[in-house]
Write a protein that holds these residues in place. Sequence first.
Motif, mmCIF file in Angstrom:
data_model
loop_
_atom_site.group_PDB
_atom_site.id
_atom_site.type_symbol
_atom_site.label_atom_id
_atom_site.label_comp_id
_atom_site.label_asym_id
_atom_site.label_seq_id
_atom_site.Cartn_x
_atom_site.Cartn_y
_atom_site.Cartn_z
ATOM 1 N N UNK A 148 0.814 -1.214 0.000
ATOM 2 C CA UNK A 148 0.000 0.000 0.000
ATOM 3 C C UNK A 148 0.844 1.259 0.000
ATOM 4 N N UNK A 149 0.330 2.327 -0.609
ATOM 5 C CA UNK A 149 1.026 3.608 -0.648
ATOM 6 C C UNK A 149 0.983 4.319 0.692
ATOM 7 N N UNK A 150 1.923 5.235 0.893
ATOM 8 C CA UNK A 150 1.981 6.013 2.127
ATOM 9 C C UNK A 150 1.911 7.499 1.836
ATOM 10 N N UNK A 151 1.734 8.334 2.876
ATOM 11 C CA UNK A 151 1.619 9.779 2.678
ATOM 12 C C UNK A 151 2.851 10.324 1.962
ATOM 13 N N UNK A 152 2.672 11.354 1.196
ATOM 14 C CA UNK A 152 1.339 11.876 0.812
ATOM 15 C C UNK A 152 1.059 11.529 -0.644
ATOM 16 N N UNK A 169 -3.712 3.179 -3.113
ATOM 17 C CA UNK A 169 -3.001 4.450 -3.101
ATOM 18 C C UNK A 169 -3.215 5.188 -1.788
ATOM 19 N N UNK A 170 -2.341 6.124 -1.513
ATOM 20 C CA UNK A 170 -2.492 6.966 -0.328
ATOM 21 C C UNK A 170 -3.213 8.249 -0.690
ATOM 22 N N UNK A 173 -3.738 9.391 4.753
ATOM 23 C CA UNK A 173 -2.967 8.444 5.561
ATOM 24 C C UNK A 173 -2.320 7.421 4.624
ATOM 25 N N UNK A 174 -2.564 6.123 4.797
ATOM 26 C CA UNK A 174 -1.889 5.110 3.981
ATOM 27 C C UNK A 174 -2.862 4.087 3.419
ATOM 28 N N UNK A 175 -2.526 3.561 2.240
ATOM 29 C CA UNK A 175 -3.356 2.570 1.584
ATOM 30 C C UNK A 175 -3.100 1.172 2.102
ATOM 31 N N UNK A 176 -4.071 0.285 1.883
ATOM 32 C CA UNK A 176 -3.935 -1.112 2.272
ATOM 33 C C UNK A 176 -3.177 -1.907 1.232
ATOM 34 N N UNK A 177 -2.517 -2.985 1.668
ATOM 35 C CA UNK A 177 -1.832 -3.869 0.739
ATOM 36 C C UNK A 177 -2.805 -4.659 -0.110
ATOM 37 N N UNK A 178 -2.376 -5.040 -1.294
ATOM 38 C CA UNK A 178 -3.228 -5.803 -2.185
ATOM 39 C C UNK A 178 -3.444 -7.221 -1.708
ATOM 40 N N UNK A 179 -4.551 -7.830 -2.138
ATOM 41 C CA UNK A 179 -4.878 -9.207 -1.807
ATOM 42 C C UNK A 179 -5.065 -10.038 -3.062
ATOM 43 N N UNK A 180 -5.224 -11.341 -2.891
ATOM 44 C CA UNK A 180 -5.416 -12.238 -4.016
ATOM 45 C C UNK A 180 -6.675 -11.902 -4.799
ATOM 46 N N UNK A 183 -7.844 -5.566 -4.961
ATOM 47 C CA UNK A 183 -6.767 -4.618 -4.662
ATOM 48 C C UNK A 183 -6.971 -4.005 -3.275
ATOM 49 N N UNK A 184 -5.892 -3.500 -2.695
ATOM 50 C CA UNK A 184 -6.012 -2.754 -1.452
ATOM 51 C C UNK A 184 -6.781 -1.461 -1.678
ATOM 52 N N UNK A 185 -7.367 -0.931 -0.610
ATOM 53 C CA UNK A 185 -8.185 0.282 -0.712
ATOM 54 C C UNK A 185 -7.371 1.526 -0.387
ATOM 55 N N UNK A 186 -7.689 2.612 -1.077
ATOM 56 C CA UNK A 186 -7.138 3.910 -0.707
ATOM 57 C C UNK A 186 -7.852 4.395 0.549
#
Length: 297
Positions: A148-152, A169-170, A173-180, A183-186
């Motif tokens: 996951x992305x981080x600030x900013x 994406x961030x 704050x920060x985005x979540x990591x992707x899953x099988x 995708x992770x959420x912003x």
Amino acid sequence: NGIRSDMTIKSLQSTSLTSNIFYRSMLAGNTAFSPFFEQQFTTTSSWVAPAGITQINAIIVAGGAGGARGDASWRSGGGGGAGGVLSQTAITVTPGSSYTIAIGAGGGDSVSGSNSSAFGFTSIGGGRGAGRISGSNRTAASGGSGGGGGPYNSNGAAGTAGQGNAGGNSGTSSGGGGGKYTAGSQDSSVPSSGQSYPGGAGGAGINIQTLNANLTSLLVGGGGGGGALNFSASGAANGGTASQGGASGGGVSGTTSSNGSTATANTGGGGGGGGACNDYSGGSGGSGGSGIVIVWY
């Protein structure tokens, strides 16, 4: 009406191998008989093809990445990406031959996961989340699923086709990591209270029973949640949520930030990103979960 019976035949445990072998019979109208064998490998070891077995199926799960560390300079940590989840059917094997099964380790704080491999196929370790280490910015890393992305406003990293998805994406704050599975959420960029911003959710993994209904239920490949961020000495926000073996991100409350949670072992889940409170504290990133290989025939 069909009758189903499940009977555990044997359980093998040693310092190098933890496995479970299941024999399952399906009786339909008392006329059809279909044996089913399943073996789970949670540590690196070898497997010998039984007599008469020339084809097998396998699910290969790599180690999940660690979430990134938060720091006191307005930077929470991105969630770790899940280890890649690869399903292969009709793999040709030779009876009596030995095959090495390598299980990838989960990554620690701000570290990507390791690959798992078996029968000539490799699942890619999850990519670390974005964060700030020893005064230096680190972008999210690609992997089986991306970090996951981080600030900013930094982007999450890419996943590997057929194995996982990108990190979120961030925004603030920060985005979540992707899953099988997803995708992770912003993060929402909407404060939960005051100037406190929750982290983005980790991407969803899967239950291996969606790949074969006869397999033992096991949740794998969930991304880690992003860490929360607080711009003030008051207010509170939660880290991003996670599922299917992934870990939640660290939250914030006033001047205190929490560490990201650690993912469940042998799920390939991503670790949670650390929370961060401006000028006060930053939490550590949670470790990713180790991988696993499931063989059935």
